[in-house]
Design a protein around this motif. Structure first.
Motif, PDB file in Angstrom:
ATOM      1  N   ILE A 168      -5.316  10.210  -3.338  1.00 26.18           N
ATOM      2  CA  ILE A 168      -5.257   9.474  -2.062  1.00 26.18           C
ATOM      3  C   ILE A 168      -6.012  10.240  -0.975  1.00 26.18           C
ATOM      4  N   TYR A 221       1.757  -1.063 -10.601  1.00 29.28           N
ATOM      5  CA  TYR A 221       0.934  -0.442  -9.568  1.00 29.28           C
ATOM      6  C   TYR A 221      -0.528  -0.566  -9.936  1.00 29.28           C
ATOM      7  N   LYS A 274       0.839  -1.197   0.000  1.00 29.38           N
ATOM      8  CA  LYS A 274       0.000   0.000   0.000  1.00 29.38           C
ATOM      9  C   LYS A 274       0.880   1.255   0.000  1.00 29.38           C
ATOM     10  N   CYS A 333       1.809   4.770   0.998  1.00 27.38           N
ATOM     11  CA  CYS A 333       1.511   5.602   2.159  1.00 27.38           C
ATOM     12  C   CYS A 333       2.463   6.791   2.300  1.00 27.38           C
ATOM     13  N   LEU A 366      -9.878  -7.956  -2.065  1.00 24.17           N
ATOM     14  CA  LEU A 366     -10.301  -6.759  -1.327  1.00 24.17           C
ATOM     15  C   LEU A 366     -11.819  -6.594  -1.420  1.00 24.17           C
ATOM     16  N   THR A 415      -7.127  -7.449  -5.875  1.00 24.33           N
ATOM     17  CA  THR A 415      -8.253  -6.516  -5.894  1.00 24.33           C
ATOM     18  C   THR A 415      -9.572  -7.249  -5.666  1.00 24.33           C
ATOM     19  N   GLU A 425      -6.988   4.442  -3.167  1.00 22.03           N
ATOM     20  CA  GLU A 425      -5.920   3.654  -2.566  1.00 22.03           C
ATOM     21  C   GLU A 425      -4.986   3.229  -3.701  1.00 22.03           C
ATOM     22  N   TYR A 426      -3.703   3.465  -3.506  1.00 26.80           N
ATOM     23  CA  TYR A 426      -2.690   3.043  -4.473  1.00 26.80           C
ATOM     24  C   TYR A 426      -1.862   1.931  -3.857  1.00 26.80           C
ATOM     25  N   TYR A 427      -1.427   1.011  -4.702  1.00 23.07           N
ATOM     26  CA  TYR A 427      -0.582  -0.096  -4.287  1.00 23.07           C
ATOM     27  C   TYR A 427       0.526  -0.272  -5.312  1.00 23.07           C
TER      28      TYR A 427
END
Length: 181
Positions: free
Chosen positions: A54, A72, A6, A8, A111, A108, A59-61
């Motif tokens: 964000i 990503y 993730k 952050c 999730l 994904t 949400e970016y990963y």
């Protein structure tokens, strides 16, 4: 070994923006042209744009293989939690064909299951035939065209792709990807 992390930190945001520049210029220039690619990178994939996204719930990963960032994804859950937008899913060209895109998609979908979200959707350029075929092969259906004015004299001429997620299914585990070069 692949790892999905993730995003952050500011450093990670910079890493996503750098990956976006490399991946988008290589992949999208033949499809939509250099001018639109550069416009979209600044508007949607710059450090500033990613930071704002964000802050607004995206949400970016990052996808790291042997501690090197190679792809990503970005997601956005709608307010009523009935669907999840897979806004971005990209793997460097040199790393395609090793199962990493599939691994990110399974991540994904899991999730969605964890959050009790039944619908996963995305948009894909109508002329991006390889990606459309990839999504169809992975259970998405084409829900029809979407044309969006994104400013600067450009439009996104896309298809909306949707996939229903079985909430009672066991989480999908990615298969063992082929060894990366």
């Amino acid at each position: 070994m692949a790892e999905i992390i993730k995003v952050c930190t500011e450093t990670q945001i910079t890493e996503v923006a750098d990956l976006a520049c490399e991946i988008w210029r290589e992949h999208y220039t033949p499809i939509i042209g250099q001018a639109q690619v550069e416009y979209m990178l600044e508007k949607f994939q710059s450090e500033k744009a990613i930071t704002e996204q964000i802050a607004n719930g995206y949400e970016y990963y990052l996808l790291a293989v042997d501690k090197k960032n190679v792809g990503y994804l970005a997601i956005m859950q709608n307010k009523d939690k009935s669907s999840l937008l897979l806004s971005k899913i990209y793997v460097m060209n040199a790393m395609q064909g090793y199962g990493y895109g599939r691994e990110m998609l399974l991540f994904t979908e899991n999730l969605c299951r964890q959050r009790q979200i039944k619908m996963l959707w995305l948009t894909v350029n109508k002329n991006n035939s390889a990606s459309i075929a990839w999504y169809l092969h992975r259970g998405f259906t084409n829900a029809g065209p979407i044309v969006q004015d994104i400013g600067g004299g450009f439009v996104m001429d896309d298809f909306r792709m949707e996939k229903m997620i079985a909430l009672d299914a066991k989480p999908n585990l990615p298969g063992k990807p082929k060894a990366a070069p």
